[in-house]
Design a protein around this motif. Structure first.
Motif, mmCIF file in Angstrom:
data_model
loop_
_atom_site.group_PDB
_atom_site.id
_atom_site.type_symbol
_atom_site.label_atom_id
_atom_site.label_comp_id
_atom_site.label_asym_id
_atom_site.label_seq_id
_atom_site.Cartn_x
_atom_site.Cartn_y
_atom_site.Cartn_z
ATOM 1 N N ALA A 113 82.522 -37.169 26.510
ATOM 2 C CA ALA A 113 82.956 -35.909 25.897
ATOM 3 C C ALA A 113 83.975 -36.123 24.782
ATOM 4 O O ALA A 113 84.431 -35.161 24.165
ATOM 5 N N GLN A 114 84.337 -37.378 24.542
ATOM 6 C CA GLN A 114 85.352 -37.721 23.543
ATOM 7 C C GLN A 114 86.662 -36.951 23.749
ATOM 8 O O GLN A 114 87.178 -36.305 22.844
ATOM 9 N N VAL A 115 87.151 -37.020 24.986
ATOM 10 C CA VAL A 115 88.486 -36.514 25.294
ATOM 11 C C VAL A 115 89.323 -37.688 25.782
ATOM 12 O O VAL A 115 88.790 -38.773 26.027
ATOM 13 N N GLU A 116 90.642 -37.477 25.896
ATOM 14 C CA GLU A 116 91.547 -38.582 26.254
ATOM 15 C C GLU A 116 91.777 -38.631 27.765
ATOM 16 O O GLU A 116 92.028 -37.590 28.379
ATOM 17 N N ALA A 117 91.715 -39.839 28.323
ATOM 18 C CA ALA A 117 91.918 -39.965 29.773
ATOM 19 C C ALA A 117 92.658 -41.241 30.127
ATOM 20 O O ALA A 117 92.538 -42.261 29.435
ATOM 21 N N LEU A 118 93.420 -41.142 31.218
ATOM 22 C CA LEU A 118 94.179 -42.283 31.725
ATOM 23 C C LEU A 118 94.306 -42.132 33.239
ATOM 24 O O LEU A 118 94.394 -41.018 33.745
ATOM 25 N N ALA A 119 94.317 -43.282 33.939
ATOM 26 C CA ALA A 119 94.527 -43.244 35.394
ATOM 27 C C ALA A 119 95.773 -44.057 35.742
ATOM 28 O O ALA A 119 95.906 -45.209 35.333
ATOM 29 N N ILE A 120 96.685 -43.409 36.474
ATOM 30 C CA ILE A 120 97.927 -44.052 36.923
ATOM 31 C C ILE A 120 97.948 -44.003 38.449
ATOM 32 O O ILE A 120 97.556 -42.993 39.049
ATOM 33 N N PHE A 121 98.404 -45.091 39.058
ATOM 34 C CA PHE A 121 98.381 -45.168 40.525
ATOM 35 C C PHE A 121 99.700 -45.658 41.087
ATOM 36 O O PHE A 121 100.420 -46.404 40.432
ATOM 37 N N THR A 122 99.937 -45.277 42.335
ATOM 38 C CA THR A 122 100.971 -45.916 43.139
ATOM 39 C C THR A 122 100.246 -46.731 44.204
ATOM 40 O O THR A 122 99.281 -46.248 44.805
ATOM 41 N N VAL A 123 100.703 -47.959 44.428
ATOM 42 C CA VAL A 123 100.075 -48.806 45.447
ATOM 43 C C VAL A 123 100.486 -48.293 46.834
ATOM 44 O O VAL A 123 101.652 -48.350 47.200
ATOM 45 N N SER A 124 99.507 -47.743 47.578
ATOM 46 C CA SER A 124 99.812 -47.166 48.900
ATOM 47 C C SER A 124 99.529 -48.148 50.026
ATOM 48 O O SER A 124 100.009 -47.989 51.145
ATOM 49 N N ASP A 125 98.693 -49.164 49.732
ATOM 50 C CA ASP A 125 98.384 -50.182 50.737
ATOM 51 C C ASP A 125 97.977 -51.450 49.991
ATOM 52 O O ASP A 125 97.697 -51.391 48.791
ATOM 53 N N HIS A 126 98.020 -52.585 50.696
ATOM 54 C CA HIS A 126 97.578 -53.833 50.063
ATOM 55 C C HIS A 126 96.500 -54.422 50.941
ATOM 56 O O HIS A 126 96.755 -54.772 52.092
ATOM 57 N N ILE A 127 95.274 -54.512 50.395
ATOM 58 C CA ILE A 127 94.145 -54.845 51.273
ATOM 59 C C ILE A 127 94.105 -56.326 51.645
ATOM 60 O O ILE A 127 93.475 -56.694 52.617
ATOM 61 N N VAL A 128 94.794 -57.184 50.878
ATOM 62 C CA VAL A 128 94.832 -58.616 51.217
ATOM 63 C C VAL A 128 96.036 -58.914 52.102
ATOM 64 O O VAL A 128 95.927 -59.572 53.138
ATOM 65 N N LYS A 129 97.195 -58.379 51.711
ATOM 66 C CA LYS A 129 98.411 -58.615 52.512
ATOM 67 C C LYS A 129 98.431 -57.764 53.777
ATOM 68 O O LYS A 129 99.309 -57.920 54.618
ATOM 69 N N LYS A 130 97.469 -56.840 53.890
ATOM 70 C CA LYS A 130 97.366 -55.928 55.051
ATOM 71 C C LYS A 130 98.679 -55.167 55.272
ATOM 72 O O LYS A 130 99.249 -55.158 56.366
#
Ligand code: HPA
Length: 248
Positions: free
Chosen positions: A205-222
């Motif tokens: 659609a030629q609009v602007e997008a961005l995704a920002i996250f907070t790390v809620s879990d770590h799948i390797v470090k469990k």
């Protein structure tokens, strides 16, 4: 007029939208960060609000979890309501060893195991799903001004929360490496479930997008953070997103 999944009238939703998955988070952001808030939808309890941040109209639309649910809300935001700048604010599972619980991460690119790219291009190309460069630069600069450290890189957007990508005898493991290990080797930082759809819909659609996250879990470090612990870090991410979405 409204849309099938949103009872907002045209004009009720701002061109600048933040996209949490969780409706309760949408309410929290609207209540704690915006002025003059009006709720415009509660269909399926997937809430949407419009208010002002530093005088600029901003909407907060919950999307539910995963590409199918997310795509419904975002398609309607863009094509029915005219959204132009969309920033997802969500959680992710850390994969890379340098990521820790509560870190803030910005998705420069979104790899995916979903077939949405293949279906869009008929399998002819592996289209790169990218953040809008302008929003990305602004978000990094705003994080610096706010003194919030951020990591920037590639994430994997999966269709399934529960999969065998970390299993040695998983379907995709090869040469003694699990698929998760292979992805980490190639610089994938974290796993989540919506950013590929955001970047694909925005590109189309030629609009602007961005995704920002907070790390809620770590799948390797469990490691897993408790829901109550997440609030401050969640607020850090929201501040970056709001400062970024209101810039012209
Ligand atoms: N997997 C997928 N999506 C997620 C995760 C996860 O571990 N954590 C937060 N969103």
């Amino acid at each position: 007029m409204s849309s099938p999944h949103n009872s907002a009238n045209i004009g009720d939703i701002a061109e600048r939208v933040l996209l949490p998955g969780d409706p309760v988070r949408a309410k929290f952001i609207a209540k704690n960060f915006l002025d003059d808030v009006k709720q415009y939808t509660e269909i399926r309890n997937v809430y949407g609000f419009t208010g002002k941040y530093k005088g600029v109209p901003v909407s907060i639309q919950a999307t539910g979890m995963g590409i199918p649910s997310f795509s419904i809300y975002v398609h309607e935001l863009i094509h029915v309501y005219g959204a132009k700048k969309l920033i997802r604010v969500g959680t992710c599972g850390g994969m890379h060893k340098d990521l820790n619980l509560r870190d803030v991460l910005i998705a420069q690119g979104a790899s995916t195991d979903s077939s949405i790219v293949e279906k869009t291009f008929g399998g002819a190309i592996n289209f790169s799903l990218l953040a809008n460069f302008d929003l990305l630069c602004k978000a990094v600069a705003n994080a610096k001004n706010l003194n919030i450290p951020v990591k920037v890189g590639n994430v994997i957007c999966t269709d399934r929360f529960y999969n065998d990508y970390g299993d040695k005898d998983g379907v995709y493991s090869s040469n003694g490496m699990t698929l998760d290990e292979k992805m980490i080797q190639h610089g994938i930082l974290a796993v989540e479930m919506e950013s590929a759809a955001l970047y694909l819909l925005a590109a189309a659609a030629q609009v602007e997008a961005l995704a920002i996250f907070t790390v809620s879990d770590h799948i390797v470090k469990k490691e897993y953070s408790a829901a109550e612990e997440r609030e401050k870090d969640f607020n850090d991410m929201v501040k970056i997103a709001l400062e970024t979405v209101i810039q012209s």
